[in-house]
Each structure stands twice: as structure tokens, then as C-alpha cells.
Design an enzyme around this catalytic site. Structure first.
Site, mmCIF file in Angstrom:
data_model
loop_
_atom_site.group_PDB
_atom_site.id
_atom_site.type_symbol
_atom_site.label_atom_id
_atom_site.label_comp_id
_atom_site.label_asym_id
_atom_site.label_seq_id
_atom_site.Cartn_x
_atom_site.Cartn_y
_atom_site.Cartn_z
ATOM 1 N N GLY A 25 -55.744 3.921 -4.575
ATOM 2 C CA GLY A 25 -54.483 3.682 -5.339
ATOM 3 C C GLY A 25 -54.400 2.183 -5.821
ATOM 4 C CB THR A 26 -55.390 -1.071 -4.011
ATOM 5 O OG1 THR A 26 -54.482 -1.138 -3.354
ATOM 6 C CG2 THR A 26 -55.810 -2.401 -4.563
ATOM 7 C CD GLN A 80 -45.072 5.216 0.331
ATOM 8 O OE1 GLN A 80 -44.748 6.061 0.598
ATOM 9 N NE2 GLN A 80 -46.015 4.446 0.817
ATOM 10 C CB SER A 82 -52.585 5.879 -2.889
ATOM 11 O OG SER A 82 -53.835 5.794 -2.071
ATOM 12 C CB ALA A 83 -55.534 11.021 -2.150
ATOM 13 C CB CYS A 104 -42.027 -11.001 14.650
ATOM 14 S SG CYS A 104 -40.759 -12.110 14.298
#
Length: 459
Positions: free
Chosen positions: A69-70, A177, A194-195, A319
Site C-alpha cells: 500500500g505504501t 483502512q 493495502s491487502a 512513550c
């Protein structure tokens, strides 16, 4: 062990596993070849493309498969910007986009382009009017995710798409998403996904480019996937990705069931855990995702303690990050970042697991707060001081906020407490604490080291 991090990577769907194993036997050959094995592989690839295109809502020849996906986002943004370079070099995007979009924007600026970041409200949604105001005569591309990956808020894609069309600007929608839960509203020009977000195998992305959208692929030219995704196709993974996308899109009843479980988490966490902020839009959101932040809690310790009790969750807290800075999404929303927990339920999550999580969570939060010395309450001092300075330099979240909470009752109403801190999270968490506790955040002032955050006691 309950796995509650489907927004990062959903477990492999049974249909994906079955299709992957079958395609390993039938789809190993080069689909560009004309012999029998190649033709068989080509049939599998064409069928996968048709299935994915149907789910996306585009023509099969408008969709290509990428290695992630990126990669799809990077290729989509670079290709659209290059294709419209005669219009200009301006890129517009929301402040809460996935990091792949932000990295592409940074690379574009480094190469001499310009970018406008559209702010979001406290729920994490853009205002369509504000987005329209960010469009200029030289805007080559606009980017807007369909739903946020950290807080689940759905964006007003249809409204923004209409405004972009009116301005003559193509809109790229990152649907990573949301695509597994339903179609993206019409009006987009480019779409990525993205799969592994919907239960397909990792290493498969989608890039759809509408006919008529100016697009110039960047990098060395390739013969495969219309020249937009060079390299040999991972055909078994592509087949499995398309099969699982079709399978999850048929699960409307499961989306309804998971939404009810998330509704329960949203309400019970707010009831049982003191000083908690449930973030994201309560209505316009993904069905399986909820995020909340807990005051006076170290996010890394919280996640480790939940893991010890066999719950896998994630966090946007600084954090838990190697960068030591809060999530850019939480920062853009202006909400509390410390003690942040993201719960994203995969299909099939048992209601009993959610109930057990809701039983365990209050105990875990209380234990972590006690370990950090967080105050249960701040009793007023019998002789309130006019003002105080708290030195929290060199101390990470949530310690600066805890120290503030310990002393706020020692100053008179109307007096101030100044917190010295060099932790980036303090810039977000101290104002958030003030809003949650009914105190006034006066502002940030320069200091010899770090910053001075001034808080006025109101009650």
C-alpha cells in the site's frame, strides 16, 4: 490470545489462505507468456484484477497491483504530480494522513514543490470548506484518506471530492483502512489500498487511476501493470488478496456485530477508567476501531502489561515510539496522547474476549498509575502559594503531567503553575490535561532548556 490490532495487520482470512495455496500450484508461471502455464497464470491475474476492480468501483484496466500500500501511495502521488506539472507543483493533504502520504509530501517539498496541510477538528475530520480553501490555481493534486488509521474517523470524501472536481483538482484517496468494510464514495481520481489490512497477504497493494486523470509513472519504465508497478507480479498473493477482499465485503453482518462491540468498549472504558479520553468521531467511524487515552499512564508500560494479560493492542503514544514524539494524528487533533490505546477488532472477535478486556483494563491502568506515583486527587493546600514552577526537564511522558497534577492544588485559584519540560509530548498533553481537569492553559513560553508551559488554576 485475543489479537486486537487488525488496523496494523489483519489475520490472514481463511479464503485468502485457500486461494494462496491453490495459486501456488496453478499461478507460478509468467502471466506474460503465451504457453499453457503462462495463459493459466494470465487468467488468474485477470480474474483477480476484475474482482478487485469491482470492489473498488473502477474498470479493471484502471487498476494495477503493487508490492504494498505504501508503494501504491508513493507511485500514485508521484505519477499524478508529474502528470500535472504544467498546472503547478502544489499538493494539498490533510494533517492526519498516513505517514506514506506525509513522506511523499516531504519528498515533494524537498524537490522544490509546495504543500498545504489541512487541519482537522477534535474528532480528526477535515472541514470540507477548509479543504476547498487550501486548493489553489497551481494545485496539482489533493490527498484525503477515507478513514483514519489511528482513531477510525471517516472523512467527508464525497464532499471534498465534489469541491476538488469543481476546482479541477484530482483527488487521491487512501482507502487502506476502509476498503474491506465497504465502497469508497464516488468522485475520487486515484485510490490506493493495502491487502493486509483486510486479511489478505502482506506485500500486495492496489493503485487505481481513473481514465482521464493525467498520470506519468516515475522511475525506470516497466512492461508490467501498465508500466505503473515494475517487477514480476506476486500472483499467488494477488489472487489471495482479491479473493479475501470479496469475502470480507460480503460480511455486512460482521461489521454490524463488531460495531456493537466497539460501542460497548467506548462506553464501558469511559465508565470504568477514571481520567480517560475516548477519541475519534463516535458516529462517523470504522466499525472495528476505537482509541482512548489515559491520563498519568506510560503508554509503553500499559501495552506491556496488557500483553502480559494476553491482549495485543497498539498505541499512538510517544512513550511507545522510537521518535519520542506523539502521533501526528493525535497532535493534529489536539487530544491527549499519553496512555493511548488503539483497539481494532478483526472479524470473528469473540464478545467474551472483549468483556475480559474491559475487566482487565481498569486494573492495569490503576497499577501503572500507582507505579508512576500519579495522584488520585489533588487536595488543596491550607496555604495556597501565589505561583509554582515544576522542573520536569529530562523526564518523559507522563511524568510532567503527573507533577503538574500533584501541585495544582498548592496554588491559589487564579494563580499559575509553570511546568518546565523538554519532552515533545508535553506540548500536547498539558493542554489536554487542562481541558479534562477544568483548568486554564495559558500558553507556552521559551525557556533556557525545553519550554515553559503555564497553567492557571480555575477551581
Amino acid at each position: 490470545m485475543p489479537y486486537f490490532d487488525a488496523a496494523s495487520a489483519a489475520p490472514l482470512h481463511p479464503v485468502a489462505r485457500q486461494a494462496l495455496l491453490a495459486a501456488l500450484d496453478e499461478g507460478w508461471a509468467d502471466p506474460a507468456r503465451l504457453y499453457r502455464e503462462g495463459r493459466r497464470a494470465r487468467l488468474l491475474l485477470d480474474a483477480a484484477r476484475e474482482a478487485a476492480a469491482e470492489a473498488v468501483g473502477c474498470r479493471p484496466d484502471e487498476l494495477v497491483f503493487t508490492s504494498s500500500g505504501t508503494t501504491a501511495v508513493h507511485a500514485g502521488i508521484a505519477g499524478a504530480l508529474s502528470g500535472r506539472r504544467r498546472v503547478g507543483r502544489h499538493l494539498a493533504h490533510s494533517a492526519v494522513e498516513h505517514s506514506s502520504v506525509l513522506h511523499s509530501a516531504a519528498a515533494h517539498e524537498a524537490a522544490g514543490g509546495s504543500c498545504t496541510e489541512v487541519p482537522v477538528d477534535r474528532f480528526g475530520a477535515v472541514d470540507p470548506a477548509a479543504y476547498a480553501a487550501a486548493l489553489r490555481a497551481d494545485t496539482a493534486l489533493a490527498c484525503l484518506q477515507s478513514a483514519n488509521h489511528e482513531v477510525g474517523t471517516e472523512q467527508p470524501v464525497a464532499e471534498v471530492a465534489a469541491l476538488c472536481a469543481e476546482a479541477g483538482v484530482p483527488l487521491l484517496v487512501d482507502a487502506a483502512q476502509s476498503l474491506g468494510w465497504g465502497p469508497v464514495p464516488a468522485g475520487w481520481s486515484l485510490l490506493t489500498a493495502s491487502a493486509h489490512k483486510w486479511g489478505g497477504p502482506a506485500g500486495v497493494g492496489l493503485l487505481a487511476v481513473r481514465k482521464g486523470t493525467r498520470f506519468s509513472p516515475q522511475g525506470p519504465a516497466g512492461e508490467r501493470e501498465s508500466g505503473r508497478a515494475p517487477g514480476f507480479e506476486n500472483l499467488p498473493a494477488i489472487v489471495a488478496a482479491a479473493a479475501s477482499l470479496r469475502a470480507v465485503r460480503d460480511g455486512a453482518a460482521e461489521a454490524v456485530r463488531l460495531r456493537a462491540l466497539v460501542d460497548r468498549i467506548r462506553s464501558v472504558v469511559a465508565e470504568r477508567v477514571p481520567d480517560v479520553e475516548v477519541v475519534g468521531d463516535p458516529v462517523r467511524r470504522l466499525p472495528h476501531l476505537v482509541t482512548f487515552s489515559c491520563l498519568y499512564v506510560d503508554g509503553e508500560t500499559l501495552l506491556h502489561e496488557l500483553d502480559r494479560r494476553e491482549f495485543s493492542v497498539s498505541s499512538g503514544s510517544s512513550c511507545t515510539s522510537s521518535t519520542l514524539t506523539p502521533s501526528h494524528v493525535l497532535r493534529a487533533m489536539g487530544v491527549l496522547s499519553e496512555g493511548n490505546v488503539r483497539v481494532s477488532l478483526p472479524p470473528g472477535t469473540a464478545g467474551a474476549d472483549v468483556d475480559r478486556f474491559l475487566e482487565v483494563l481498569p486494573e492495569v491502568v490503576a497499577e501503572v498509575r500507582e507505579r508512576l506515583g500519579a495522584p488520585a486527587s489533588a487536595p488543596p493546600s491550607p496555604a495556597p502559594a501565589a505561583s509554582l514552577v515544576v522542573d520536569a526537564l529530562g523526564r518523559r511522558c507522563p511524568i510532567p503531567v503527573i507533577e503538574l497534577a500533584k501541585v495544582i492544588g498548592e496554588v491559589a485559584v487564579g494563580a499559575t503553575v509553570t511546568v518546565l519540560a523538554d519532552d515533545e509530548a508535553a506540548r500536547l498533553d498539558i493542554p489536554a490535561w487542562c481541558e479534562m481537569r477544568g483548568q486554564e492553559y495559558v500558553g507556552e513560553e521559551p525557556a533556557d532548556r525545553g519550554s515553559a508551559y503555564v497553567v492557571r488554576r480555575l477551581s
